[in-house]
Design a protein around this motif. Structure first.
Motif, short mmCIF file in Angstrom:
data_model
loop_
_atom_site.label_atom_id
_atom_site.label_comp_id
_atom_site.label_asym_id
_atom_site.label_seq_id
_atom_site.Cartn_x
_atom_site.Cartn_y
_atom_site.Cartn_z
N ASN A 135 54.70 16.32 68.46
CA ASN A 135 55.27 16.98 69.64
C ASN A 135 56.61 16.36 70.03
OD1 ASN A 135 55.10 18.92 71.77
ND2 ASN A 135 54.60 17.28 73.20
N TRP A 136 57.29 15.71 69.08
CA TRP A 136 58.62 15.15 69.36
C TRP A 136 59.68 16.11 68.87
CZ3 TRP A 136 58.33 11.53 72.76
CH2 TRP A 136 57.24 10.65 72.77
N GLY A 137 60.62 16.45 69.75
CA GLY A 137 61.71 17.34 69.38
C GLY A 137 62.74 16.62 68.51
N LEU A 138 63.43 17.38 67.68
CA LEU A 138 64.43 16.82 66.78
C LEU A 138 65.75 16.67 67.53
CD1 LEU A 138 64.77 15.87 63.87
CD2 LEU A 138 65.53 18.17 63.27
N LEU A 139 65.93 15.51 68.14
CA LEU A 139 67.15 15.22 68.90
C LEU A 139 68.34 15.13 67.95
CD1 LEU A 139 68.43 14.42 71.65
CD2 LEU A 139 67.99 12.04 71.01
N GLN A 140 69.36 15.96 68.22
CA GLN A 140 70.53 16.02 67.35
C GLN A 140 71.65 15.15 67.91
OE1 GLN A 140 71.63 20.02 66.35
NE2 GLN A 140 73.59 19.44 65.44
N GLY A 169 55.26 10.01 64.49
CA GLY A 169 56.36 9.23 65.04
C GLY A 169 57.51 10.08 65.56
N GLY A 170 58.44 9.41 66.25
CA GLY A 170 59.61 10.07 66.79
C GLY A 170 60.61 10.45 65.72
N CYS A 171 61.61 11.27 66.10
CA CYS A 171 62.56 11.76 65.10
C CYS A 171 63.92 12.04 65.74
CB CYS A 171 62.03 13.04 64.44
SG CYS A 171 61.56 14.33 65.60
N LEU A 172 64.94 12.04 64.91
CA LEU A 172 66.28 12.40 65.33
C LEU A 172 67.06 12.91 64.12
CD1 LEU A 172 68.54 9.27 65.59
CD2 LEU A 172 66.10 9.02 65.21
N TYR A 173 68.11 13.67 64.40
CA TYR A 173 68.93 14.27 63.35
C TYR A 173 70.36 13.82 63.54
CZ TYR A 173 71.12 17.88 60.43
OH TYR A 173 71.87 18.55 59.48
N ILE A 174 70.93 13.19 62.50
CA ILE A 174 72.31 12.73 62.54
C ILE A 174 73.17 13.77 61.83
CG2 ILE A 174 73.91 10.90 61.91
CD1 ILE A 174 71.78 10.01 63.91
N THR A 175 74.18 14.29 62.54
CA THR A 175 75.07 15.30 61.97
C THR A 175 76.52 14.82 62.06
OG1 THR A 175 75.76 17.61 62.09
CG2 THR A 175 75.22 16.54 64.17
N TYR A 176 77.39 15.36 61.23
CA TYR A 176 78.77 14.89 61.15
C TYR A 176 79.61 15.89 60.35
CZ TYR A 176 76.35 13.36 56.97
OH TYR A 176 75.54 13.33 55.86
#
Length: 333
Positions: free
Chosen positions: A321-326, A193-200
């Motif tokens: 093959n999904w990049g970790l969108l920040q 599955g797809g992915c993302l990274y939440i930063t703060y």
């Protein structure tokens, strides 16, 4: 008609009446009945503590596999089928193998699946492994290359002389390799599955520098992924992730989200909407993927970002093959 002409006529008729559902070796390519697609809908909420830094929203399971036509092994040949989760053969999928002999020299070979989803590759001599298994889909306004999963979950090396039958599946979520997952459950490439990274940034009560955009310590950040229509296989599930802000870490990864289109929203729980901005390596890598617009307060559209657009034959098998969108979130100024 003499005997010789009659024999020729029979041969021509026999050739013309060849069953199109058979391979050249006479094997049946009828896919038969397929199980119903998994139902993925509703809503689920995850609550992460201060020390938690990742979540797989679809857990550690993999969808059931489709039913493949049976094939027998051929010495010196690797062959099989590629299908989507519904059991529809995929034409144009790329499968690559490479063999190494004494001394470390590699010899490679590859094939693309035909209209029946079938591929067949003569194996170079040596110890052999799959180096590529990819398929390109239409995704949003662009095209995205996805890794294929081995239907039996195994991708180890094998001797070239024995031959092998290996089927592959295009997944929208799921675990590729449970052994690798047990070692690195935080690695997004272990999931389809797809992915993302939440930063703060988090306010530090002991510091004199605490801009009003920083998240208060112990406040809960609430991120919601709402599908904008059915996903790759009809998935329509909403995901809510709540994370307690802490000075011990400054981000968390959301992984294994069924591939599709989403609206991403972020706010402080029971508080104001947060400003979101795509940052880092993938922020402007592709014109069609990622966060749109790249800066927004409250909500924005989201398409997952392929890690590589080099082509299906350069896509590793069984590795996301999904990049970790920040995406950086902060309180509005």
């Amino acid at each position: 008609m003499n005997v010789r002409l009659l024999a020729v006529a029979l041969l021509v008729l026999t050739g013309c009446s060849k069953d199109p559902a058979l391979l050249d070796g006479g094997e049946d390519t009828n896919w038969g009945d397929q199980p119903a697609l998994p139902i993925v809908n509703g809503e689920v909420t995850f609550t992460l503590n201060a020390a938690d830094d990742h979540v797989s929203v679809m857990g550690t399971t993999t969808p059931r596999m489709p039913n493949f036509p049976e094939l027998t092994k051929k010495p010196g040949v690797v062959r099989g089928y590629v299908a989507d989760l519904s059991g529809t053969p995929l034409e144009g999928a790329s499968i690559g193998i490479r063999s190494t002999a004494v001394g470390g020299a590699y010899s490679g070979a590859s094939d693309e699946t035909d209209a029946k989803g079938y591929y067949e590759i003569a194996i170079p001599w040596g110890a052999t492994e799959f180096y590529a298994a990819g398929y390109t889909i239409d995704y949003g306004e662009g095209r995205a290359v996805m890794s294929l999963a081995a239907s039996d979950g195994k991708l180890g090396s094998f001797p070239s002389t024995d031959g092998l039958v290996k089927n592959f599946v295009l997944l929208s979520y799921g675990v590729f390799n449970k052994d690798l997952l047990s070692q690195k459950p935080w690695d997004q490439t272990n999931y389809a599955g797809g992915c993302l990274y939440i930063t703060y940034n988090v306010s530090d009560p002991l510091s004199s520098f605490n801009p009003p955009t920083y998240i208060p310590e112990n406040a809960e950040i609430e991120v919601t992924l709402t599908p904008d229509g059915p996903g790759l296989y009809g998935e329509n599930k909403r995901f809510v992730i709540r994370k307690k802000a802490s000075l011990s870490n400054y981000g968390f990864t959301i992984m294994n989200v069924p591939v599709g289109r989403y609206t991403l929203s972020a706010k402080v729980k029971d508080g104001p909407a947060l400003h979101m901005e795509a940052v880092g390596r993938y922020a402007s890598l592709h014109p069609y993927f990622g966060l749109r617009p790249t800066e927004a307060t409250g909500s924005a559209k989201l398409l997952f970002t392929p890690d590589s657009q080099a082509g299906a034959l350069q896509t590793l098998p069984g590795r996301g093959n999904w990049g970790l969108l920040q995406i950086k979130v902060k309180r509005p100024e």
